[in-house]
Design an enzyme around this catalytic site. Structure first.
Site, PDB file in Angstrom:
ATOM      1  N   LYS A 161      -1.761   4.529   8.105  1.00  0.00           N
ATOM      2  CA  LYS A 161      -3.117   3.998   8.320  1.00  0.00           C
ATOM      3  C   LYS A 161      -3.220   3.121   9.573  1.00  0.00           C
ATOM      4  CE  LYS A 161      -5.121   4.198   3.696  1.00  0.00           C
ATOM      5  NZ  LYS A 161      -5.802   3.448   2.652  1.00  0.00           N
TER       6      LYS A 161
ATOM      7  N   ASP B 257     -12.514   2.507   2.815  1.00  0.00           N
ATOM      8  CA  ASP B 257     -11.927   1.890   1.612  1.00  0.00           C
ATOM      9  C   ASP B 257     -12.823   0.785   1.052  1.00  0.00           C
ATOM     10  OD1 ASP B 257      -9.696   3.480   1.350  1.00  0.00           O
ATOM     11  OD2 ASP B 257      -8.380   2.161   2.502  1.00  0.00           O
TER      12      ASP B 257
ATOM     13  N   ALA C 122      -2.093  -9.218  -0.717  1.00  0.00           N
ATOM     14  CA  ALA C 122      -2.528  -9.552   0.642  1.00  0.00           C
ATOM     15  C   ALA C 122      -2.193  -8.436   1.622  1.00  0.00           C
ATOM     16  CB  ALA C 122      -1.874 -10.870   1.078  1.00  0.00           C
ATOM     17  N   GLY C 123      -2.126  -7.191   1.107  1.00  0.00           N
ATOM     18  CA  GLY C 123      -1.853  -6.045   1.966  1.00  0.00           C
ATOM     19  C   GLY C 123      -3.146  -5.378   2.410  1.00  0.00           C
ATOM     20  N   GLY C 124      -3.024  -4.101   2.791  1.00  0.00           N
ATOM     21  CA  GLY C 124      -4.182  -3.385   3.319  1.00  0.00           C
ATOM     22  C   GLY C 124      -5.306  -3.236   2.306  1.00  0.00           C
ATOM     23  N   ALA C 125      -4.957  -2.961   1.041  1.00  0.00           N
ATOM     24  CA  ALA C 125      -5.995  -2.785   0.020  1.00  0.00           C
ATOM     25  C   ALA C 125      -6.721  -4.103  -0.244  1.00  0.00           C
ATOM     26  CB  ALA C 125      -5.369  -2.257  -1.274  1.00  0.00           C
TER      27      ALA C 125
ATOM     28  N   GLY D 277      -9.032   1.956 -10.744  1.00  0.00           N
ATOM     29  CA  GLY D 277      -8.959   2.262  -9.313  1.00  0.00           C
ATOM     30  C   GLY D 277      -9.471   3.639  -8.941  1.00  0.00           C
TER      31      GLY D 277
HETATM   32  P1  NAP Z   1       0.675  -3.093   0.634  1.00  0.00           P
HETATM   33  O1  NAP Z   1      -0.016  -3.181   1.943  1.00  0.00           O
HETATM   34  O2  NAP Z   1       2.079  -2.621   0.591  1.00  0.00           O
HETATM   35  O3  NAP Z   1       0.553  -4.532  -0.066  1.00  0.00           O
HETATM   36  C1  NAP Z   1       1.376  -4.895  -1.053  1.00  0.00           C
HETATM   37  C2  NAP Z   1       0.914  -6.272  -1.610  1.00  0.00           C
HETATM   38  O4  NAP Z   1       1.312  -6.279  -2.943  1.00  0.00           O
HETATM   39  C3  NAP Z   1       1.542  -7.462  -0.928  1.00  0.00           C
HETATM   40  O5  NAP Z   1       0.639  -8.528  -0.977  1.00  0.00           O
HETATM   41  C4  NAP Z   1       2.770  -7.730  -1.806  1.00  0.00           C
HETATM   42  O6  NAP Z   1       3.164  -9.083  -1.856  1.00  0.00           O
HETATM   43  C5  NAP Z   1       2.221  -7.376  -3.158  1.00  0.00           C
HETATM   44  N1  NAP Z   1       3.258  -6.879  -4.076  1.00  0.00           N
HETATM   45  C6  NAP Z   1       3.991  -5.751  -3.983  1.00  0.00           C
HETATM   46  N2  NAP Z   1       4.775  -5.608  -5.069  1.00  0.00           N
HETATM   47  C7  NAP Z   1       4.543  -6.706  -5.842  1.00  0.00           C
HETATM   48  C8  NAP Z   1       5.066  -7.133  -7.094  1.00  0.00           C
HETATM   49  N3  NAP Z   1       5.975  -6.404  -7.759  1.00  0.00           N
HETATM   50  N4  NAP Z   1       4.622  -8.277  -7.610  1.00  0.00           N
HETATM   51  C9  NAP Z   1       3.703  -9.022  -6.945  1.00  0.00           C
HETATM   52  N5  NAP Z   1       3.161  -8.666  -5.761  1.00  0.00           N
HETATM   53  C10 NAP Z   1       3.586  -7.510  -5.217  1.00  0.00           C
HETATM   54  O7  NAP Z   1      -0.092  -2.122  -0.364  1.00  0.00           O
HETATM   55  P2  NAP Z   1      -1.634  -1.749  -0.284  1.00  0.00           P
HETATM   56  O8  NAP Z   1      -1.808  -0.608   0.636  1.00  0.00           O
HETATM   57  O9  NAP Z   1      -2.414  -2.980  -0.059  1.00  0.00           O
HETATM   58  O10 NAP Z   1      -1.895  -1.152  -1.742  1.00  0.00           O
HETATM   59  C11 NAP Z   1      -1.854  -1.956  -2.895  1.00  0.00           C
HETATM   60  C12 NAP Z   1      -2.222  -1.141  -4.112  1.00  0.00           C
HETATM   61  O11 NAP Z   1      -3.567  -0.701  -4.026  1.00  0.00           O
HETATM   62  C13 NAP Z   1      -1.385   0.135  -4.285  1.00  0.00           C
HETATM   63  O12 NAP Z   1      -1.023   0.273  -5.627  1.00  0.00           O
HETATM   64  C14 NAP Z   1      -2.311   1.245  -3.913  1.00  0.00           C
HETATM   65  O13 NAP Z   1      -2.043   2.444  -4.621  1.00  0.00           O
HETATM   66  C15 NAP Z   1      -3.646   0.677  -4.311  1.00  0.00           C
HETATM   67  N6  NAP Z   1      -4.744   1.262  -3.545  1.00  0.00           N
HETATM   68  C16 NAP Z   1      -5.706   1.915  -4.240  1.00  0.00           C
HETATM   69  C17 NAP Z   1      -6.764   2.481  -3.560  1.00  0.00           C
HETATM   70  C18 NAP Z   1      -7.833   3.200  -4.344  1.00  0.00           C
HETATM   71  O14 NAP Z   1      -8.578   3.987  -3.764  1.00  0.00           O
HETATM   72  N7  NAP Z   1      -7.961   2.931  -5.623  1.00  0.00           N
HETATM   73  C19 NAP Z   1      -6.842   2.379  -2.171  1.00  0.00           C
HETATM   74  C20 NAP Z   1      -5.837   1.703  -1.483  1.00  0.00           C
HETATM   75  C21 NAP Z   1      -4.775   1.152  -2.197  1.00  0.00           C
HETATM   76  P3  NAP Z   1       4.133  -9.728  -0.744  1.00  0.00           P
HETATM   77  O15 NAP Z   1       3.289  -9.989   0.455  1.00  0.00           O
HETATM   78  O16 NAP Z   1       4.649 -10.959  -1.383  1.00  0.00           O
HETATM   79  O17 NAP Z   1       5.208  -8.687  -0.491  1.00  0.00           O
END
Ligand code: NAP
Length: 292
Positions: free
Chosen positions: A71, A107, A134-137, A254
């Site tokens: 992305k 998104d 605090a990631g992309g989502a 979701g």
């Molecule tokens: P990402 O950029 O990898 O962000 C990960 C975030 O989650 C970080 O803040 C990380 O914390 C935290 N994290 C990871 N594992 C953890 C754990 N075991 N316990 C506590 N915090 C944890 O991921 P993302 O792209 O934002 O996506 C996050 C979720 O949203 C995914 O499950 C994805 O499938 C979902 N999503 C859904 C949609 C939809 O259409 N429904 C769209 C996008 C994403 P740290 O900073 O401390 O590492």
């Protein structure tokens, strides 16, 4: 399935991409609207993104959806972008034009539409939101809350520093009160929250992640009128949503965000704005039920 030379071509690039629901989703709409088009999964390794995009454009694709891990890189190669992609620094759609690549990101729009569908007309007007992750989502979730006129979003993350960096980056650029902290601040901020959004992979199955046994936070701290939204859609009901349901809170899974973010992409690729229907949702629910 026969794909004639006249077909409009689209797809989704990711690595891996076999788990993506997008081909099923777009395939459903192509059939529903009788469009001469095809939408294919495109496994592209991270180092091959540039050459893959050039090749797809030269082969006549109109554009591609973009998923993990491409992305941010897809956004970086685009010459122009829409406002959401600019704010997110990430693209979930690249359109191919004569002048180069155009980055878009739906998104936030998808999550906002899903929340509106579930919360009703008042939406998030004036509400306080707690956001986990605090990631992309999570970044997209902040934009969605701002577009729905929420009062404030408090971002809590396992790493509080990452939450603070996210908030500092967005604060000057969007019109909503933002605060940040660690997960230990949950009981304090939960008490006056009307919505909890979970935006970490905790609780997700597949892609090598084991489903978490317990939610990151205890929903008992939320007011009785609060709703809980989990961006994870596999499983459809995560441990967090199960706990929220048991407490009698409104729950939003979701899958709604996934369906609604796809609609603008489909329109850009195939020229028809599709409807998110119960039949489509039921089809994807059955696919999810069969997934490992
Ligand atoms: P990402 O950029 O990898 O962000 C990960 C975030 O989650 C970080 O803040 C990380 O914390 C935290 N994290 C990871 N594992 C953890 C754990 N075991 N316990 C506590 N915090 C944890 O991921 P993302 O792209 O934002 O996506 C996050 C979720 O949203 C995914 O499950 C994805 O499938 C979902 N999503 C859904 C949609 C939809 O259409 N429904 C769209 C996008 C994403 P740290 O900073 O401390 O590492």
């Amino acid at each position: 399935m026969i794909v004639p030379g006249t077909s409009r071509l689209g797809g989704v690039i990711g690595w891996p991409v076999a788990h993506s629901l997008s081909p099923r989703l777009h395939g459903h709409w192509l059939a529903e609207y009788g469009i001469d088009g095809a939408y294919v999964p495109l496994p592209v390794r991270p180092f091959a993104l540039g050459s893959a995009l050039e090749g797809l454009r030269d082969a006549g694709f109109r554009g591609v959806n973009v998923t993990v891990p491409h992305k941010e890189a897809a956004y970086a190669v685009a010459g122009i972008c829409d406002q959401a992609a600019g704010l997110l620094g990430a693209a979930n759609l690249l359109l191919f034009g004569d002048g180069g690549f155009e980055a878009r990101n739906s998104d936030a729009e998808g999550l906002a539409a899903s929340l509106m569908a579930e919360l009703g007309a008042k939406g998030l007007d004036g509400a306080n939101v707690v956001l986990l992750g605090a990631g992309g989502a999570a970044r997209a979730a902040i934009l969605a809350c701002a577009s729905l006129k929420a009062n404030a979003v408090c971002v809590l993350n396992r790493s509080p520093r990452r939450a603070a960096i996210l908030v500092e980056a967005l604060r000057p650029r969007i019109n909503i009160a933002l605060a940040s902290g660690g997960l230990d601040e949950w009981p304090r901020v939960a008490a006056d929250a009307l919505l909890l959004i979970h935006a970490t992979p905790a609780g997700m199955k597949g892609a090598g992640a084991a489903p978490a046994a317990a939610p990151l936070v205890d929903v008992a701290a939320l007011p009785a009128a609060a709703a809980v939204c989990d961006l994870v859609y596999n499983p459809l009901e995560t441990p967090l949503l199960t706990a929220a349901r048991a407490r009698g809170l409104a729950i939003i899974d979701g899958l709604g965000m996934l369906l609604h973010q796809a609609a603008p992409a489909f329109e850009a690729l195939y020229g028809v704005r599709p409807r998110v229907t119960l039949a489509l949702r039921a089809e994807l629910e059955s696919v999810l039920r069969d997934k490992p």
